[in-house]
Design an enzyme around this catalytic site. Structure first.
Site, mmCIF file in Angstrom:
data_model
loop_
_atom_site.group_PDB
_atom_site.id
_atom_site.type_symbol
_atom_site.label_atom_id
_atom_site.label_comp_id
_atom_site.label_asym_id
_atom_site.label_seq_id
_atom_site.Cartn_x
_atom_site.Cartn_y
_atom_site.Cartn_z
ATOM 1 N N CYS A 346 0.819 -1.206 0.000
ATOM 2 C CA CYS A 346 0.000 0.000 0.000
ATOM 3 C C CYS A 346 0.856 1.259 0.000
ATOM 4 O O CYS A 346 0.972 1.952 1.019
ATOM 5 C CB CYS A 346 -0.932 -0.034 1.211
ATOM 6 N N GLU A 347 1.487 1.542 -1.108
ATOM 7 C CA GLU A 347 2.315 2.737 -1.307
ATOM 8 C C GLU A 347 2.311 2.991 -2.808
ATOM 9 O O GLU A 347 2.491 2.058 -3.591
ATOM 10 C CB GLU A 347 3.795 2.459 -0.952
#
Ligand code: PLP
Length: 418
Positions: A346-347
């Site tokens: 999640c980046e």
């Protein structure tokens, strides 16, 4: 890369089908070619034949025990930057006398451990480190063999994060101060001055910066001699680059030859043992990261191939904007489209490659090339992802050399509150 090539429409690592490795060990998995590593070491060794040279392997590039073991068997020395790396050398039965201990921040405990193990040389980077080492050695009733890492103020012309030989970097002792530090070192009771060392950066693709550094170091060797300090070895560090995309680094042979010519013009042959500390050039092209496509997502704006490897496995793209070749293990016949290859983390920084022309579908295997150096060693457990498995291929054999991390192991050291 002859170690990895397509035969009958599918990618092989030496004589092993990568699809079989994925089947057997899962993905993501790092795959290394033993022959590629041996070949790289032997090219260096051959270029040094007849000379007093030690090629050290810089463990930080890839410290898997199988890699360290393979290079120990080839006769390599080792460059370490921590007690952890020393333990790895010892774990494979490597000779501590052929170890040089580099790094700007060695703790007293690490110094003690290295002295007790009998490491060949400490590459010391500051006056305060020198004093601490002298005290630690004295307390053990020993003398530490020392080489000072000088900062030659040479521009390696590489990525700023991996350039280390400029005046503004944290590494080494400023060239202008080295002479004074050597004089102090020579007077310290726990120190035995044996060499001089430099390391100007990594992924260097030209010969000139190496020669400039060699010249600067040779000048100091002359000055030290005038001061009555006789050295036994000159360590020119590592840093030779590899091809990721279109870089054209000098061959191992060409670099060695150029350096020896330069040193021969300065010193009588054989006067000094010459040492190197190569990491990337020994293992960089020898590995790849095998991953499977989970989804294809077309946003209208971009087309993403979401794979099961992520920035926690291979951080070089997000950290250095690095480029790795991406090849389908079983190329499809259809039309290619540009794909951004991203992982599940999640980046937005979790990307592995951008705008690659590929024809891929969910379930396909992809290989990220040149993932042998600074890949697995820089991996993390971010997003509670277990680290990838590692497999070493040698001819028609594939051996698991590191198990995939289990999810339980990720929190095995943690405790809930009592
Ligand atoms: C990282 C490092 C090396 C190895 O660098 P490569 O670019 O991988 O060859 C050698 N010596 C020192 C002191 C290092 O920090």
């Amino acid at each position: 890369m002859p170690w990895y090539d397509h035969r009958n429409g599918e990618l092989f690592a030496e004589a092993v089908r990568l699809a079989d490795i994925a089947e057997r060990y899962g993905t993501p998995t790092f795959v290394y070619s033993a022959s590629a590593i041996r070949n790289a070491y032997r090219e260096f060794a051959k270029a040094c034949a007849g000379r007093r040279v030690t090629i050290c392997y810089a463990l930080k590039a890839n410290s898997n025990l199988a890699v360290v073991d393979l290079l120990a068997r080839e006769g390599a020395g080792f460059d370490i930057v921590s007690a952890g790396e020393l333990r790895r050398v010892l774990a494979v039965g490597g000779d501590p006398a052929r170890v040089v201990f580099s790094g700007v921040g060695k703790s007293a405990a690490e110094m003690r451990e290295a002295l007790e193990a009998g490491v060949g040389c400490f590459n010391v980077e500051s006056d305060s480190e020198l004093e601490r080492l002298s005290e630690v050695a004295q307390a053990l009733g020993r003398r530490a063999a020392v080489s000072l890492r000088v900062n030659p103020d040479v521009d390696a012309r590489t990525h700023p994060y991996i350039s280390t030989g400029l005046r503004q970097n944290k590494f080494g002792i400023a060239h202008g101060r080295a002479r004074a530090t050597y004089r102090r070192a020579a007077g310290l009771p726990g120190i035995d001055v044996v060499g001089i060392d430099c390391h100007i950066g990594s992924q260097i693709t030209e010969i000139a910066p190496f020669l400039a550094a060699a010249d600067r170091v040779a000048d100091l060797v002359d000055e030290l001699r005038a001061d009555g300090i006789e050295l036994r070895h000159i360590d020119l560090g590592g840093g030779l680059g590899v091809r990721y995309r279109d870089e054209d680094p000098p061959s191992r042979q060409a670099l060695m030859q150029a350096i020896f010519e330069r040193l021969d013009s300065r010193f009588e042959a054989g006067r000094y043992e010459i040492m190197f500390e190569f990491g990337r050039a020994l293992v960089g092209n020898a590995g790849l990261l095998l991953t499977r496509v989970e989804y294809i997502k077309d946003t209208g704006e971009r087309r993403f191939a979401i794979v099961d490897a992520a920035m926690n496995d291979l951080i070089r793209p997000s950290l250095y904007d690095a480029w790795h070749g991406v090849v389908p293990v079983r190329p499809r016949a259809g039309a290619t489209l540009p794909h951004d290859i991203v992982g599940p983390v999640c980046e937005s920084g979790d990307w592995l490659a951008r705008e690659r022309m590929l024809c891929v579908e969910p379930g396909d295997l992809l290989a990220f090339e040149s993932a042998g150096a600074y890949a697995m060693v820089m991996s993390s457990n971010y997003n509670s992802r277990g680290r990838a498995a590692e497999v070493m291929v040698d001819g028609d054999r594939a051996q698991l050399v590191r198990e995939r991390e289990s999810l339980e192991s990720l929190y095995a050291l943690e405790r809930t509150l009592k």
